[in-house]
Design an enzyme around this catalytic site. Sequence first.
Site, PDB file in Angstrom:
ATOM      1  N   LYS A  23      20.084  59.851  39.448  1.00  0.00           N
ATOM      2  CA  LYS A  23      21.247  60.562  38.903  1.00  0.00           C
ATOM      3  C   LYS A  23      20.824  61.847  38.200  1.00  0.00           C
ATOM      4  CE  LYS A  23      23.887  58.540  35.601  1.00  0.00           C
ATOM      5  NZ  LYS A  23      24.397  59.353  34.466  1.00  0.00           N
ATOM      6  N   ARG A  28      20.713  67.906  38.428  1.00  0.00           N
ATOM      7  CA  ARG A  28      19.947  69.140  38.261  1.00  0.00           C
ATOM      8  C   ARG A  28      19.812  69.900  39.569  1.00  0.00           C
ATOM      9  NH1 ARG A  28      18.773  65.691  34.338  1.00  0.00           N
ATOM     10  NH2 ARG A  28      17.894  66.382  32.333  1.00  0.00           N
ATOM     11  N   GLY A  95      27.858  62.920  30.540  1.00  0.00           N
ATOM     12  CA  GLY A  95      27.237  63.643  29.440  1.00  0.00           C
ATOM     13  C   GLY A  95      26.214  64.649  29.925  1.00  0.00           C
ATOM     14  N   ARG A 123      31.506  61.587  22.199  1.00  0.00           N
ATOM     15  CA  ARG A 123      30.055  61.796  22.167  1.00  0.00           C
ATOM     16  C   ARG A 123      29.700  63.101  21.460  1.00  0.00           C
ATOM     17  NH1 ARG A 123      27.790  59.861  27.981  1.00  0.00           N
ATOM     18  NH2 ARG A 123      25.795  60.061  26.882  1.00  0.00           N
ATOM     19  N   SER A 168      15.703  64.377  23.254  1.00  0.00           N
ATOM     20  CA  SER A 168      16.821  64.330  24.200  1.00  0.00           C
ATOM     21  C   SER A 168      16.591  65.337  25.313  1.00  0.00           C
ATOM     22  CB  SER A 168      18.138  64.640  23.486  1.00  0.00           C
ATOM     23  OG  SER A 168      19.165  64.903  24.429  1.00  0.00           O
ATOM     24  N   ASP A 316      17.782  54.269  28.639  1.00  0.00           N
ATOM     25  CA  ASP A 316      18.912  53.798  29.448  1.00  0.00           C
ATOM     26  C   ASP A 316      18.714  52.373  29.964  1.00  0.00           C
ATOM     27  OD1 ASP A 316      20.424  56.081  29.127  1.00  0.00           O
ATOM     28  OD2 ASP A 316      19.634  57.056  30.920  1.00  0.00           O
ATOM     29  N   LYS A 343      25.686  56.695  23.374  1.00  0.00           N
ATOM     30  CA  LYS A 343      25.790  56.640  24.832  1.00  0.00           C
ATOM     31  C   LYS A 343      27.268  56.427  25.207  1.00  0.00           C
ATOM     32  CE  LYS A 343      21.458  57.210  25.953  1.00  0.00           C
ATOM     33  NZ  LYS A 343      21.016  58.264  26.886  1.00  0.00           N
ATOM     34  N   ARG A 347      25.713  51.225  22.473  1.00  0.00           N
ATOM     35  CA  ARG A 347      25.089  50.163  23.265  1.00  0.00           C
ATOM     36  C   ARG A 347      24.412  49.095  22.417  1.00  0.00           C
ATOM     37  NH1 ARG A 347      22.942  53.845  28.341  1.00  0.00           N
ATOM     38  NH2 ARG A 347      24.951  53.932  29.409  1.00  0.00           N
ATOM     39  N   ARG A 389      26.102  50.914  32.684  1.00  0.00           N
ATOM     40  CA  ARG A 389      24.872  50.132  32.500  1.00  0.00           C
ATOM     41  C   ARG A 389      25.158  48.770  31.860  1.00  0.00           C
ATOM     42  NH1 ARG A 389      21.563  53.730  34.607  1.00  0.00           N
ATOM     43  NH2 ARG A 389      21.726  55.917  33.946  1.00  0.00           N
TER      44      ARG A 389
END
Length: 429
Positions: A23, A28, A95, A123, A168, A316, A343, A347, A389
């Site tokens: 992903k 990108r 995101g 977020r 990040s 993740d 997230k 989570r 997820r």
Amino acid sequence: MKERTIQPVNNGLNGNITIPGDKSISHRAVMFGSIAEGKTTIKGFLSGADCLSTISCFKEMGVEITQNGDEVTVVGKGLEGLQEPKAVLDVGNSGTTIRLMSGILANTPFFSCVQGDESIAKRPMKRVTNPLKQMGANIDGREEGTFTPLTIRGGDLKAIEYISPVASAQVKSAILLAGLRAEGVTAVTEPHISRDHTERMLEAFGVKVTREGKTVKLSGGQKLTATDIQVPGDVSSAAFFLVAGAIIPNSKLILQNVGMNPTRTGIIDVLEKMGATFTIEPINEGASEPAANITIETSSLKGIEIGGDIIPRLIDEIPVIALAATQAEGITVIRDAHELKVKETNRIDTVVAELTKLGARIEATDDGMIIYGKSALKGNTVNSYGDHRIGMMLAIAGCLAEGKIIIEDAEAVGVSYPTFFDELQKLAK
């Protein structure tokens, strides 16, 4: 809101799986192809909802993008060729799209408005909007740029040397992308090294990037030249089947074309430390993004401590690592994982709440969780809360439980793995 029923698996999971495209790399490839000069062909593209949102946004800015299955062609406009969108740019649940695209939009002389779904609206965006404002971009949003929708009018930017409070890749990437047209050398320093797909791909598109420890630098004024991109399978998607193969009795799985970028393979290191039995066969050594075939089978796992530098390499995967820990002998402690709170859901809270419903012994902490193994899981009704997820982790839990599990909001898995339930069903036969 669609629900999905998962029945216990009696004879294990067995077979081969080709893992769908990564992903992060798919996002990108479309973005960089759009701002490159020339035609970029992307093979192995992930046709999940998030990556399709990226395609939609760049089409809205005048980029010609065509898709045929997992092959995407992007006719780049160059950094200066994007057009002012006539409509609001909608990133859906992504995101990655909103944060990286903000860095690109900070370079543009036109006005744009960016928004997403309810999850995106919660977020934090200030971690991206603040450094972009420091570079000279005009960005605003709800609560002084903290939340979407964001309005952006870019222009002439100045390079900055930014010390990021968080590791990040999205923050780092947004600043580096803004730095492509900024005056001077842009530098980002992180507390820990985050995933480096942006650096690798910028280099593939001809941009010179310098890496010094936890700092990444690039000079403004560089152009991207179109190139062809082969996207490996997503290790974050593979993680669910790696854990399934290890914890579901009588299982043996061969996962093909799994991305092995060292900034993403924390899940492999953790499973090895827990005692999982697997073999790794590299398949494209020397490629910009390495990949391998991985064979994993049912294993006896033990509890471990997870924290520090490894966290950005598996952030993740923590939901499914927590599931693995419920089936390990002893206690597993996960710490330094504050980022889980921002997230698609919080989570920490979601994993603890849903696994508790299934009979796991698990406690939330401020920066992670403590899992007490080994637990016999039982059937119940659970909810993904729109988090892909969480949905996939619960499905793997369902294969183990005594009694059926009903997952509410199960369609969320389509964000990153549209064929997940089909694959699971095939392997359970």
